[in-house]
Write a protein that holds these residues in place. Structure first.
Motif, mmCIF file in Angstrom:
data_model
loop_
_atom_site.group_PDB
_atom_site.id
_atom_site.type_symbol
_atom_site.label_atom_id
_atom_site.label_comp_id
_atom_site.label_asym_id
_atom_site.label_seq_id
_atom_site.Cartn_x
_atom_site.Cartn_y
_atom_site.Cartn_z
ATOM 1 N N LEU A 152 0.858 -1.183 0.000
ATOM 2 C CA LEU A 152 0.000 0.000 0.000
ATOM 3 C C LEU A 152 0.891 1.229 0.000
ATOM 4 O O LEU A 152 1.810 1.342 0.818
ATOM 5 C CB LEU A 152 -0.896 0.027 1.240
ATOM 6 N N ILE A 153 0.616 2.162 -0.903
ATOM 7 C CA ILE A 153 1.459 3.345 -1.080
ATOM 8 C C ILE A 153 0.586 4.590 -0.972
ATOM 9 O O ILE A 153 -0.352 4.777 -1.752
ATOM 10 C CB ILE A 153 2.158 3.315 -2.448
ATOM 11 N N PHE A 154 0.903 5.450 -0.014
ATOM 12 C CA PHE A 154 0.158 6.687 0.189
ATOM 13 C C PHE A 154 1.132 7.858 0.122
ATOM 14 O O PHE A 154 2.041 7.964 0.944
ATOM 15 C CB PHE A 154 -0.544 6.700 1.546
ATOM 16 N N ARG A 155 0.944 8.748 -0.850
ATOM 17 C CA ARG A 155 1.792 9.919 -1.015
ATOM 18 C C ARG A 155 0.906 11.160 -1.124
ATOM 19 O O ARG A 155 0.123 11.278 -2.070
ATOM 20 C CB ARG A 155 2.646 9.793 -2.290
ATOM 21 N N LEU A 196 -6.378 -9.812 8.434
ATOM 22 C CA LEU A 196 -5.146 -9.031 8.413
ATOM 23 C C LEU A 196 -4.690 -8.776 9.839
ATOM 24 O O LEU A 196 -5.515 -8.535 10.731
ATOM 25 C CB LEU A 196 -5.417 -7.711 7.703
ATOM 26 N N ASN A 197 -3.373 -8.855 10.063
ATOM 27 C CA ASN A 197 -2.789 -8.557 11.367
ATOM 28 C C ASN A 197 -1.617 -7.597 11.193
ATOM 29 O O ASN A 197 -0.912 -7.637 10.180
ATOM 30 C CB ASN A 197 -2.280 -9.828 12.060
ATOM 31 N N VAL A 198 -1.419 -6.727 12.189
ATOM 32 C CA VAL A 198 -0.298 -5.790 12.171
ATOM 33 C C VAL A 198 0.869 -6.407 12.927
ATOM 34 O O VAL A 198 0.726 -6.818 14.081
ATOM 35 C CB VAL A 198 -0.696 -4.445 12.811
ATOM 36 N N ILE A 199 2.030 -6.482 12.276
ATOM 37 C CA ILE A 199 3.239 -7.011 12.912
ATOM 38 C C ILE A 199 3.995 -5.890 13.613
ATOM 39 O O ILE A 199 4.319 -5.986 14.796
ATOM 40 C CB ILE A 199 4.156 -7.700 11.876
ATOM 41 N N ASN A 200 4.286 -4.830 12.899
ATOM 42 C CA ASN A 200 4.882 -3.654 13.521
ATOM 43 C C ASN A 200 4.554 -2.419 12.690
ATOM 44 O O ASN A 200 4.221 -2.521 11.511
ATOM 45 C CB ASN A 200 6.400 -3.805 13.715
ATOM 46 N N ALA A 218 4.655 0.375 7.895
ATOM 47 C CA ALA A 218 4.068 -0.705 8.688
ATOM 48 C C ALA A 218 4.199 -2.028 7.948
ATOM 49 O O ALA A 218 4.143 -2.082 6.714
ATOM 50 C CB ALA A 218 2.605 -0.414 8.981
ATOM 51 N N GLU A 219 4.375 -3.082 8.730
ATOM 52 C CA GLU A 219 4.391 -4.443 8.209
ATOM 53 C C GLU A 219 3.197 -5.189 8.775
ATOM 54 O O GLU A 219 2.996 -5.242 9.991
ATOM 55 C CB GLU A 219 5.694 -5.147 8.600
ATOM 56 N N MET A 220 2.413 -5.747 7.859
ATOM 57 C CA MET A 220 1.237 -6.527 8.239
ATOM 58 C C MET A 220 1.324 -7.903 7.605
ATOM 59 O O MET A 220 2.271 -8.214 6.886
ATOM 60 C CB MET A 220 -0.033 -5.789 7.822
ATOM 61 N N GLN A 221 0.295 -8.709 7.867
ATOM 62 C CA GLN A 221 0.343 -10.084 7.397
ATOM 63 C C GLN A 221 -1.071 -10.618 7.213
ATOM 64 O O GLN A 221 -1.950 -10.404 8.060
ATOM 65 C CB GLN A 221 1.097 -10.937 8.425
ATOM 66 N N VAL A 228 2.130 -7.811 3.920
ATOM 67 C CA VAL A 228 1.444 -6.603 3.466
ATOM 68 C C VAL A 228 2.197 -5.413 4.054
ATOM 69 O O VAL A 228 2.354 -5.312 5.271
ATOM 70 C CB VAL A 228 -0.022 -6.568 3.933
ATOM 71 N N GLU A 229 2.675 -4.527 3.189
ATOM 72 C CA GLU A 229 3.412 -3.350 3.640
ATOM 73 C C GLU A 229 2.612 -2.087 3.364
ATOM 74 O O GLU A 229 1.953 -1.970 2.330
ATOM 75 C CB GLU A 229 4.771 -3.260 2.933
ATOM 76 N N MET A 230 2.689 -1.148 4.313
ATOM 77 C CA MET A 230 2.074 0.168 4.129
ATOM 78 C C MET A 230 3.153 1.224 4.264
ATOM 79 O O MET A 230 3.849 1.270 5.282
ATOM 80 C CB MET A 230 0.970 0.410 5.170
ATOM 81 N N ASN A 231 3.296 2.045 3.249
ATOM 82 C CA ASN A 231 4.258 3.148 3.275
ATOM 83 C C ASN A 231 3.545 4.433 2.903
ATOM 84 O O ASN A 231 2.927 4.532 1.833
ATOM 85 C CB ASN A 231 5.394 2.889 2.281
ATOM 86 N N GLY A 232 3.615 5.415 3.790
ATOM 87 C CA GLY A 232 2.925 6.671 3.540
ATOM 88 C C GLY A 232 3.749 7.867 3.981
ATOM 89 O O GLY A 232 4.530 7.786 4.935
#
Length: 318
Positions: A152-155, A196-200, A218-221, A228-232
């Motif tokens: 997931l990419i948020f800019r 979905l779970n959040v790892i960190n 964030a790293e999810m699974q 599943v990665e989230m970068n914003g």
């Protein structure tokens, strides 16, 4: 067929948008609206003199026979309004995110289930044609193969965006792009790919006390272990981008800037996919109305809202 008497609480952007949609539905009458801003009420009644107006939603609920309430107040106030509606046994349609905490969301779900009324949350993305077509490609499997990773990419060069100005959208407790934008994509992942779970999660905030986030990593699974990665990031020179990229063993599917569906085989460039607009299941209000009338309709309820809330809170607390 008897018309559904609908009330709208909150006359911001979404409240007015939903009223516009309701006016296109022949089986719905918006009979009352509520907002704490008297000028907003005056502006509304100037062109809708037949509608009753209130600054106190409790009075509205006490004085009108209402079948369905749409809640469009800021997230901080969802809990109080929703619980009052449920106590009166009225069907409810609530904006996202459902609540301002997991505890509130749990209480709202329990009250909704106990009341026996229809409870729906305004998750619209799974009804979008691009998402429905993406889901079909994922289920077919030939484009992706086995999923390796979802990103997931948020800019946001500016947050809040120019069209998105209100007193709470940039506050830490109920604003920010994780809550406002991230929740849509969290729910899409939960709908299309499962639990979905959040790892960190690492979130950066500005120095002043109540400003919303400026970065997240964030790293999810998924339940099967898929990453599943989230970068914003916000406040930078560049272009806005809101996208999800699904990497597979055979190829990639990307949903770029909300609705631009693209695919490609390994080693090739991504190319646009023509989306079949006839797949659209929008607006969500049509499904809510159908369910109120005991007809088939696809809605996401407070349990879906709670599951998304769990991820939101985990992202912001780890």
């Amino acid at each position: 067929m008897k018309k559904i008497k609908m009330a709208v609480i909150g006359l911001g952007k979404m409240g007015l948008h939903m009223i516009h949609q309701a006016k296109n539905e022949q089986h719905v009458d918006v009979v009352a609206v509520c907002d704490s801003n008297e000028q907003s009420l005056a502006d509304y009644v100037a062109s809708n003199p037949e509608t009753s107006t209130y600054t106190d939603y409790r009075r509205l609920l006490d004085e009108h026979e209402i079948d369905l309430v749409y809640v469009a107040v800021p997230p901080k106030y969802h809990y109080g309004v929703v619980m009052e509606v449920l106590q009166r046994g009225i069907h409810i349609f609530c904006e996202k995110p459902l609540a301002n905490s997991v505890e509130e969301a749990e209480a709202m779900l329990a009250a909704a289930e106990q009341s026996g009324v229809l409870h729906a949350i305004h998750f619209s993305m799974p009804h979008e044609p691009a998402v429905l077509q993406m889901q079909k490609l994922v289920q077919e499997g030939s484009t992706l193969g086995t999923i390796r990773k979802i990103e997931l990419i948020f800019r946001f060069p500016q947050w809040p965006r120019a069209w998105q100005q209100n007193p709470w959208i940039s506050t830490r407790d109920q604003g920010g792009f994780i809550l406002e934008v991230g929740i849509h994509w969290i729910h899409v992942i939960q709908t299309v790919f499962g639990g979905l779970n959040v790892i960190n999660s690492q979130v950066q905030y500005p120095d002043h006390s109540n400003g919303c986030e400026t970065e997240i990593h964030a790293e999810m699974q998924l339940q099967d272990g898929t990453r599943v990665e989230m970068n914003g990031i916000s406040h930078f020179a560049g272009e806005e981008r809101v996208s999800m990229v699904v990497y597979g063993t055979e190829g990639t599917i990307a949903l770029e800037n909300w609705d631009q569906l693209m695919t490609g085989r390994i080693g090739e460039s991504l190319t646009p996919v023509t989306v079949d607009e006839s797949l659209s299941e929008l607006p969500v209000l049509k499904h809510v109305i159908a369910r109120v009338q005991d007809k088939p309709g696809t809605i996401y309820d407070f349990r879906d809202g709670l599951e998304a809330q769990r991820i939101l809170e985990a992202l912001r607390s780890k």
